[in-house]
Design a protein around this motif. Structure first.
Motif, short mmCIF file in Angstrom:
data_model
loop_
_atom_site.label_atom_id
_atom_site.label_comp_id
_atom_site.label_asym_id
_atom_site.label_seq_id
_atom_site.Cartn_x
_atom_site.Cartn_y
_atom_site.Cartn_z
N GLY A 4 86.21 4.27 62.23
CA GLY A 4 85.57 4.35 60.92
C GLY A 4 84.38 3.42 60.79
O GLY A 4 83.41 3.73 60.08
N ASP A 5 84.42 2.25 61.46
CA ASP A 5 83.28 1.33 61.43
C ASP A 5 82.06 1.96 62.10
O ASP A 5 80.93 1.83 61.63
N LYS A 45 87.77 10.71 54.76
CA LYS A 45 88.09 10.83 56.18
C LYS A 45 89.50 11.40 56.36
O LYS A 45 90.36 11.25 55.51
N SER A 50 80.59 4.51 59.75
CA SER A 50 79.84 3.88 58.66
C SER A 50 78.43 3.52 59.10
O SER A 50 77.44 3.79 58.40
N ASP A 66 82.33 1.06 52.55
CA ASP A 66 83.47 1.46 53.38
C ASP A 66 84.53 0.37 53.36
O ASP A 66 84.25 -0.79 53.01
N THR A 103 83.18 5.99 51.69
CA THR A 103 83.81 6.60 52.88
C THR A 103 85.26 6.16 53.04
O THR A 103 85.63 5.51 54.01
N PRO A 104 86.14 6.54 52.12
CA PRO A 104 87.55 6.12 52.21
C PRO A 104 88.37 7.02 53.13
O PRO A 104 88.06 8.20 53.33
N HIS A 105 89.44 6.45 53.70
CA HIS A 105 90.50 7.30 54.25
C HIS A 105 91.50 7.57 53.13
O HIS A 105 91.32 7.11 51.99
N PRO A 146 82.88 -2.84 56.09
CA PRO A 146 83.77 -2.85 57.26
C PRO A 146 84.12 -4.26 57.70
O PRO A 146 83.23 -5.08 57.96
#
Length: 494
Positions: free
Chosen positions: A433-434, A399, A437, A338, A360-362, A312
């Protein structure tokens, strides 16, 4: 836990059950559940069933039969029921006869489109296409769905909104948008995964007796409070901060120090006993969270951890990402990768890891990893998550409006993909998202598997966002601050 099965599995279970029931009994069970749901909706929207106006959109399959038999039950209660037959010669004969006996009537699609029949309805029931349909609606069915969407009536889909793909959640053309979907026996993937989920509205599951013939392992599953409560880490009497697990955070940069602060915020609330931070944003982290163990010597000198979070806000710091993967490999500990870490990590190193890896991708990051357009990922999220998990030999948390957690296949096959049901559109905010993570990384450090850490982290994250937003915008810090309340809700069973 809610489970979803493939069309093939559902049909096999239905065959087993029908072999043990009188002919037509299974359809009558479905129709009874559908009619009860219709009556409840009419009670809310029209005030009563008697005198209400119901339009059935009827195709050639069993869904059309379910709709016709349900319409017959409503007609017997005094509703004015009209069946619009998209294929009159193929309509379910028994259902059509039952509707006629109950006083219902029929109309062609041309008659329905040329009149105000649908516009004047109190309820529209979608029985055009069943779970075996592929591609969007075609022919006269498409304008019927469009007219239903434009009308003021409530729309109930039978088993699945017509035009969506049952096994994948894809929407490849025109499709019905329902306010409620009444599904039978078990959930279907399309009812849990976007973009099809958006077409389903609320979902009601009607038990028709399939459970004994459904396999133990579904294709998809969605955790609920009780499932998450069993997975939450809890300290014992002998626990100290190290026995509870220590999570290392290698995040942030001089340009993006906030990413480090937010990842640490999530990690501190994720169940691990301590958080070690290694990166250039140590001052910012300590100013906000003085309990953090900050190292200025990089990941290798940060001290022992039970899991790492990397990426991140890393910018272009490929060296730190490589160092974390190297250190984690030597210690054989899990790693969550991430954001920038997904772009900077060596794919061969990720694939060769023996300890768990959680990506953990979007959608945009997943598209880059797969070498496809973002639109392709967004339209086929389930396929993308599964492909990423296999290609990188890692657990993937994709995500989005519906977050998916997919594990790679192993010796015993592939575990069901998990779908997180707790998200909210307010999560679409910078830094959320951070926080996720750090939260999921902390759960990894506390001893959860990558699949469980991703699933529980997403569940807590979504629930915290709901609590923090309460219908208003929220910032990423608000999500982190609401995690303890969400945790207590789950642990207490409320």
């Amino acid at each position: 836990m809610r489970s979803a099965y493939s069309v093939e599995t559902v049909r096999a279970a239905e065959r087993e059950l029908m072999a043990r029931l009188p002919e037509g009994a299974l359809m009558q069970r479905a129709a009874a559940g559908l009619a009860a749901a219709c009556a409840q909706v009419l009670g809310r929207t029209a005030g009563r069933v008697y005198g209400s106006r119901v339009v059935l959109l009827v195709g050639s399959g069993d869904n059309g039969g379910d709709a016709l038999y349900a319409g017959a039950r409503l007609a017997k209660r005094g509703a004015g029921v009209t069946a619009v037959l998209t294929a009159p010669e193929k309509a379910h004969s028994g259902g059509l006869a039952a509707l006629r006996r109950a006083g219902g009537r029929e109309a062609t699609t041309a008659e329905a489109l040329a009149s105000r029949l649908i516009d004047a309805a109190d309820l529209v029931v979608d029985g055009i296409v069943g779970i075996g349909g592929h591609g969007g609606l075609r022919g006269s069915a498409a304008p019927l769905a469009e007219r239903a969407a434009a009308a003021g009536a409530a729309v109930i889909a039978v088993d699945l909104p017509s035009g969506v793909e049952a096994d994948t959640g894809e929407v490849r053309g025109p499709a019905v948008r329902a306010d409620l979907t009444v599904t039978f026996g078990t959930h279907k993937a399309a009812l849990l995964i976007d973009p099809a989920r958006e077409h389903a509205g609320a979902v009601r599951l009607v038990d028709i007796g399939l459970d004994p013939w459904l396999p133990e392992r579904p294709e998809l599953e969605a955790l609920q409070h009780a499932d998450v409560a069993r997975l939450l880490p809890r300290p014992g009497a002998e626990s100290d901060k190290y026995r509870r697990g220590v999570v290392g955070i290698a995040a942030g940069s001089t340009r993006y120090p906030g990413a480090a602060v937010l990842a640490v915020a999530g990690a501190l609330r994720g169940g691990a006993g301590a958080v070690r931070y290694a990166g250039p944003a140590g001052d910012a982290v300590l100013a906000r969270y003085p309990e953090t163990l900050v190292s200025d010597g990089g990941p290798r000198r940060a001290g022992r951890v039970q899991a790492w979070v990397v990426g991140p806000g890393a910018g272009d710091d490929a060296d730190t990402v490589a160092e974390v993967l190297d250190v984690a490999g030597e210690a054989d500990v899990p790693v969550l990768i991430d954001a920038d870490g997904l772009r900077l990590a060596d794919p061969d190193v990720v694939r060769s890891r023996t300890a768990p890896t959680l990506l953990t991708p979007h959608a945009g990051e997943a598209a880059a990893l797969l070498g496809v357009d973002r639109a392709e990922v967004e339209s086929a999220r389930l396929a993308a998550a599964r492909e990423l998990a296999e290609r990188y030999r890692a657990t993937v948390l994709l995500k989005g409006a519906t977050t998916l957690v997919a594990a790679p296949s192993g010796r015993d096959g592939t575990a069901p993909v998990r779908v997180n049901p707790t998200g909210t559109p307010w999560l679409a905010t910078a830094g959320s998202g951070d926080v996720l993570s750090g939260l999921a990384g902390s759960l990894l450090a506390s001893g959860l598997s990558a699949r469980d850490a991703g699933s529980v982290g997403a569940y807590l994250h979504g629930l915290a966002a709901r609590r923090g937003a309460v219908g208003a915008p929220l910032a990423a810090q608000d999500i982190a601050s609401a995690v303890p309340d969400a945790w207590r809700d789950i642990a207490s069973g409320s």
